[in-house]
Motif scaffolding. Structure first.
Motif, PDB file in Angstrom:
ATOM      1  N   ASP A 250       1.340  63.341  42.842  1.00  0.00           N
ATOM      2  CA  ASP A 250       0.137  63.664  42.066  1.00  0.00           C
ATOM      3  C   ASP A 250       0.609  64.331  40.769  1.00  0.00           C
ATOM      4  O   ASP A 250       1.301  65.355  40.804  1.00  0.00           O
TER       5      ASP A 250
ATOM      6  N   ARG B 133      -0.500  66.181  38.538  1.00  0.00           N
ATOM      7  CA  ARG B 133      -0.825  67.569  38.173  1.00  0.00           C
ATOM      8  C   ARG B 133      -0.045  68.576  39.024  1.00  0.00           C
ATOM      9  O   ARG B 133       0.014  69.760  38.709  1.00  0.00           O
TER      10      ARG B 133
ATOM     11  N   GLU C 208      -8.471  61.935  42.898  1.00  0.00           N
ATOM     12  CA  GLU C 208      -9.207  60.716  43.267  1.00  0.00           C
ATOM     13  C   GLU C 208      -8.990  59.570  42.267  1.00  0.00           C
ATOM     14  O   GLU C 208      -9.147  58.399  42.629  1.00  0.00           O
TER      15      GLU C 208
ATOM     16  N   LYS D  16      -7.132  56.509  43.228  1.00  0.00           N
ATOM     17  CA  LYS D  16      -7.639  55.621  44.287  1.00  0.00           C
ATOM     18  C   LYS D  16      -8.460  54.467  43.709  1.00  0.00           C
ATOM     19  O   LYS D  16      -9.638  54.293  44.015  1.00  0.00           O
TER      20      LYS D  16
ATOM     21  N   GLY E  40      -4.983  64.248  49.724  1.00  0.00           N
ATOM     22  CA  GLY E  40      -5.433  63.068  50.467  1.00  0.00           C
ATOM     23  C   GLY E  40      -5.539  61.833  49.591  1.00  0.00           C
ATOM     24  O   GLY E  40      -5.310  60.709  50.059  1.00  0.00           O
ATOM     25  N   ALA E  41      -5.878  62.029  48.319  1.00  0.00           N
ATOM     26  CA  ALA E  41      -5.972  60.871  47.425  1.00  0.00           C
ATOM     27  C   ALA E  41      -4.585  60.242  47.278  1.00  0.00           C
ATOM     28  O   ALA E  41      -4.432  59.015  47.332  1.00  0.00           O
TER      29      ALA E  41
ATOM     30  N   ASP F 217      -3.646  58.405  50.467  1.00  0.00           N
ATOM     31  CA  ASP F 217      -4.378  57.133  50.570  1.00  0.00           C
ATOM     32  C   ASP F 217      -3.766  56.076  49.650  1.00  0.00           C
ATOM     33  O   ASP F 217      -3.618  54.909  50.021  1.00  0.00           O
TER      34      ASP F 217
ATOM     35  N   THR G 277      -0.154  68.072  50.472  1.00  0.00           N
ATOM     36  CA  THR G 277      -0.098  69.376  49.800  1.00  0.00           C
ATOM     37  C   THR G 277      -1.449  70.076  49.730  1.00  0.00           C
ATOM     38  O   THR G 277      -1.563  71.131  49.127  1.00  0.00           O
ATOM     39  N   THR G 278      -2.494  69.452  50.283  1.00  0.00           N
ATOM     40  CA  THR G 278      -3.782  70.149  50.402  1.00  0.00           C
ATOM     41  C   THR G 278      -4.073  70.318  51.893  1.00  0.00           C
ATOM     42  O   THR G 278      -3.524  69.586  52.732  1.00  0.00           O
TER      43      THR G 278
ATOM     44  N   LYS H  97      -4.955  55.473  58.277  1.00  0.00           N
ATOM     45  CA  LYS H  97      -6.018  54.829  57.492  1.00  0.00           C
ATOM     46  C   LYS H  97      -5.707  55.076  56.030  1.00  0.00           C
ATOM     47  O   LYS H  97      -5.536  56.216  55.602  1.00  0.00           O
TER      48      LYS H  97
ATOM     49  N   LYS I 246     -16.802  54.437  48.192  1.00  0.00           N
ATOM     50  CA  LYS I 246     -15.488  55.056  48.433  1.00  0.00           C
ATOM     51  C   LYS I 246     -14.802  54.421  49.640  1.00  0.00           C
ATOM     52  O   LYS I 246     -15.459  54.084  50.619  1.00  0.00           O
TER      53      LYS I 246
ATOM     54  N   PHE J 191       2.745  75.042  50.546  1.00  0.00           N
ATOM     55  CA  PHE J 191       2.136  74.356  49.403  1.00  0.00           C
ATOM     56  C   PHE J 191       0.715  74.868  49.139  1.00  0.00           C
ATOM     57  O   PHE J 191       0.199  74.772  48.034  1.00  0.00           O
TER      58      PHE J 191
ATOM     59  N   SER K 188      -0.886  77.567  46.272  1.00  0.00           N
ATOM     60  CA  SER K 188      -1.423  77.313  44.924  1.00  0.00           C
ATOM     61  C   SER K 188      -2.763  76.574  44.957  1.00  0.00           C
ATOM     62  O   SER K 188      -3.320  76.253  43.905  1.00  0.00           O
TER      63      SER K 188
HETATM   64  N1  LIG Z   1      -7.209  58.219  55.053  1.00  0.00           N
HETATM   65  C1  LIG Z   1      -7.872  59.120  55.727  1.00  0.00           C
HETATM   66  O1  LIG Z   1      -7.891  59.123  56.956  1.00  0.00           O
HETATM   67  C2  LIG Z   1      -8.611  60.180  54.967  1.00  0.00           C
HETATM   68  C3  LIG Z   1      -9.233  61.221  55.656  1.00  0.00           C
HETATM   69  C4  LIG Z   1      -9.861  62.208  54.927  1.00  0.00           C
HETATM   70  C5  LIG Z   1      -9.887  62.142  53.540  1.00  0.00           C
HETATM   71  N2  LIG Z   1      -9.282  61.108  52.901  1.00  0.00           N
HETATM   72  C6  LIG Z   1      -9.281  61.031  51.439  1.00  0.00           C
HETATM   73  O2  LIG Z   1      -8.608  62.170  50.921  1.00  0.00           O
HETATM   74  C7  LIG Z   1      -9.093  62.423  49.609  1.00  0.00           C
HETATM   75  C8  LIG Z   1      -9.366  63.883  49.463  1.00  0.00           C
HETATM   76  O3  LIG Z   1      -8.176  64.590  49.678  1.00  0.00           O
HETATM   77  P1  LIG Z   1      -7.944  66.007  48.977  1.00  0.00           P
HETATM   78  O4  LIG Z   1      -9.085  66.890  49.228  1.00  0.00           O
HETATM   79  O5  LIG Z   1      -6.578  66.423  49.371  1.00  0.00           O
HETATM   80  O6  LIG Z   1      -8.064  65.653  47.444  1.00  0.00           O
HETATM   81  P2  LIG Z   1      -7.024  65.284  46.281  1.00  0.00           P
HETATM   82  O7  LIG Z   1      -5.853  64.553  46.751  1.00  0.00           O
HETATM   83  O8  LIG Z   1      -7.868  64.670  45.223  1.00  0.00           O
HETATM   84  O9  LIG Z   1      -6.543  66.723  45.811  1.00  0.00           O
HETATM   85  C9  LIG Z   1      -7.494  67.644  45.340  1.00  0.00           C
HETATM   86  C10 LIG Z   1      -6.983  68.378  44.100  1.00  0.00           C
HETATM   87  O10 LIG Z   1      -5.996  69.311  44.501  1.00  0.00           O
HETATM   88  C11 LIG Z   1      -4.862  69.204  43.647  1.00  0.00           C
HETATM   89  N3  LIG Z   1      -3.735  69.635  44.477  1.00  0.00           N
HETATM   90  C12 LIG Z   1      -3.076  68.936  45.428  1.00  0.00           C
HETATM   91  N4  LIG Z   1      -2.166  69.721  46.028  1.00  0.00           N
HETATM   92  C13 LIG Z   1      -2.247  70.936  45.434  1.00  0.00           C
HETATM   93  C14 LIG Z   1      -1.563  72.169  45.626  1.00  0.00           C
HETATM   94  N5  LIG Z   1      -0.648  72.322  46.586  1.00  0.00           N
HETATM   95  N6  LIG Z   1      -1.887  73.214  44.824  1.00  0.00           N
HETATM   96  C15 LIG Z   1      -2.841  73.088  43.883  1.00  0.00           C
HETATM   97  N7  LIG Z   1      -3.547  71.965  43.678  1.00  0.00           N
HETATM   98  C16 LIG Z   1      -3.242  70.888  44.441  1.00  0.00           C
HETATM   99  C17 LIG Z   1      -4.854  67.762  43.206  1.00  0.00           C
HETATM  100  O11 LIG Z   1      -4.189  67.622  41.961  1.00  0.00           O
HETATM  101  C18 LIG Z   1      -6.330  67.470  43.065  1.00  0.00           C
HETATM  102  O12 LIG Z   1      -6.798  67.857  41.801  1.00  0.00           O
HETATM  103  C19 LIG Z   1     -10.320  61.569  49.426  1.00  0.00           C
HETATM  104  O13 LIG Z   1     -10.016  60.484  48.600  1.00  0.00           O
HETATM  105  C20 LIG Z   1     -10.639  61.084  50.836  1.00  0.00           C
HETATM  106  O14 LIG Z   1     -11.275  59.831  50.834  1.00  0.00           O
HETATM  107  C21 LIG Z   1      -8.644  60.137  53.584  1.00  0.00           C
END
Ligand SMILES: NC(=O)c1ccc[n+]([C@@H]2O[C@H](COP(=O)([O-])OP(=O)(O)OC[C@H]3O[C@@H](n4cnc5c(N)ncnc54)[C@H](O)[C@@H]3O)[C@@H](O)[C@H]2O)c1
Length: 368
Positions: free
Chosen positions: A46, A48, A79, A82, A111-112, A115, A135-136, A148, A157, A175, A178
């Motif tokens: 990612d 950022r 996102e 994706k 998660g983005a 995926d 990392t989230t 998935k 979506k 992780f 932050s």
């Molecule tokens: N495949 C699956 O089974 C499944 C299940 C649940 C969700 N998802 C998908 O996951 C996505 C959501 O995941 P998300 O909430 O992780 O969102 P994301 O990946 O968009 O991350 C959210 C934000 O956090 C930032 N970020 C990431 N790691 C960081 C860190 N360690 N410190 C600071 N900032 C950080 C990213 O730059 C982004 O701006 C959606 O697209 C959803 O559809 C998939």
């Protein structure tokens, strides 16, 4: 902190989720072992994350020291990676850089990212290996586990994707230092869901902790418990033909609320509201034990999640449930929780569901 390894036994597609590995070198070592021999490894990050987390670049470097021909590709933030266009761009980059069928991908991000990386790995040269470093919190407890993968299209979506299991998942809670509080809370919604559908003791732990900063060791245990719930369900039903649908608890209404908000609400925030709606519906149908709705409303609010359904279940939201993937002909397979740790699936006719959801939301204690 102890390193925990959770096996995901899926025959030839088996792998391990490692929680709290001992830093970048340990993560890289474990990923190298899980990927085995590869002709080259692309690390997709990612874009950022480098600014946001001091842990990203050392991890890329540790991977470069232990894996063959490592190159880094920065993905569009969150996102925005994706899309099919972003996947095409990644596949073009892989081809231009000579990655062949023996190559592997490693994803570092939320998660983005997982995926995107999982889907690119599923389709590039008809499938190559990959591993993820979520990392989230949401990615650690949900998105990175289960295979998935997918991207968004104009119609909705996650409508294009594939099942493709990773070779390893490395979840380092450090992780999360932050991660903005709002993103952390959104991940907690999926932890609460895991507790509600399968692990009542996880809810007790959260109730004992919520509101205070969670000590690192407790956080690691909470992540581990939530991952175990997901793994158990995935192992029982890898391709979501039946039982895996319980993971959709709170999501039928949650997805609709998320879309109706124009994605201003984070996924976990919408799931929080969706779980309130599902508990209210279950209570109205006499399925959910009395008191659970109020208890979970209090917990979700203490975790910093939205719980106010007021004005949320408008016609637009209820209509959006019709395009939800969980609808089978006219009956929606709706997940209800009778008591903490137990989930059931009921087929409810769409019209009846809409009527009951509206009625239930109006009967919420002081409309929450
Ligand atoms: N495949 C699956 O089974 C499944 C299940 C649940 C969700 N998802 C998908 O996951 C996505 C959501 O995941 P998300 O909430 O992780 O969102 P994301 O990946 O968009 O991350 C959210 C934000 O956090 C930032 N970020 C990431 N790691 C960081 C860190 N360690 N410190 C600071 N900032 C950080 C990213 O730059 C982004 O701006 C959606 O697209 C959803 O559809 C998939």
């Amino acid at each position: 902190m102890d390193v925990t390894t959770i096996p995901v036994p899926l025959g030839p597609r088996s792998y391990e989720v490692c929680i709290a590995p001992a830093g970048a070198a340990d993560m890289a070592q474990k990923i190298a072992a899980a990927l085995g021999k590869s002709t080259g490894v692309a690390v997709l990050v990612d874009s950022r994350l480098h600014q946001l987390s001091p842990r990203a670049q050392p991890l890329v470097e540790a991977l470069a020291e232990r894996l063959p021909r490592v190159r880094r590709l920065d993905l569009p933030v969150g996102e925005s990676c994706k899309t099919l266009a972003a996947i095409e761009s990644t596949c073009d980059w892989l081809a231009e850089n000579g990655y062949d069928r023996g190559a592997a991908l490693v994803g570092i991000g939320g998660g983005a990212t997982s995926d995107h990386v999982g889907f690119a790995a599923a389709i590039y040269l008809r499938g190559i290996a990959y591993a993820t470093c979520p990392t989230t919190l949401l990615a650690m407890v949900d998105a990175s586990v289960g295979g998935k993968t997918g991207v968004d299209i104009a119609a909705g979506k996650n409508l294009v994707g594939a099942f493709h299991q990773p070779r390893a998942v490395m979840a380092d809670p450090a992780f999360l230092d932050s991660l903005p509080p709002r993103e952390f809370a959104a991940g907690m919604a999926e932890v609460v869901k895991a507790g509600l559908i399968s692990d009542a003791s996880l809810l007790d732990t959260l109730e004992a902790q919520a509101g205070a900063a969670m000590p690192a060791a407790v956080l690691a245990r909470v992540i581990e418990a939530a991952v175990r719930v997901k793994v158990d369900v995935v192992v029982a039903d890898e391709r979501e033909s039946g039982r895996r649908a319980v993971l959709n608890f709170g999501h039928t209404v949650g997805h609709a609320i998320e879309a109706a908000s124009g994605f201003q609400l984070l996924h976990g925030e919408a799931v929080s509201l969706g779980m309130i709606a599902a508990l209210a519906l279950g209570t109205a149908r006499g399925v959910t034990e009395p008191g659970l709705l109020a208890r979970m409303t209090a917990l979700l609010a203490r975790l910093g999640l939205p719980v106010d359904l007021k004005d949320r279940l408008v016609a637009d939201v209820l209509d959006r449930m019709e395009v939800d993937k969980k609808r089978v002909s006219d009956a929606v397979r709706f997940v209800l929780v009778p008591r903490p740790g137990q989930a059931i699936i009921e087929g409810i006719a769409l019209d009846e569901l809409k009527r009951q959801l509206l009625a239930a939301s109006f009967n919420l204690p002081s409309r929450i």
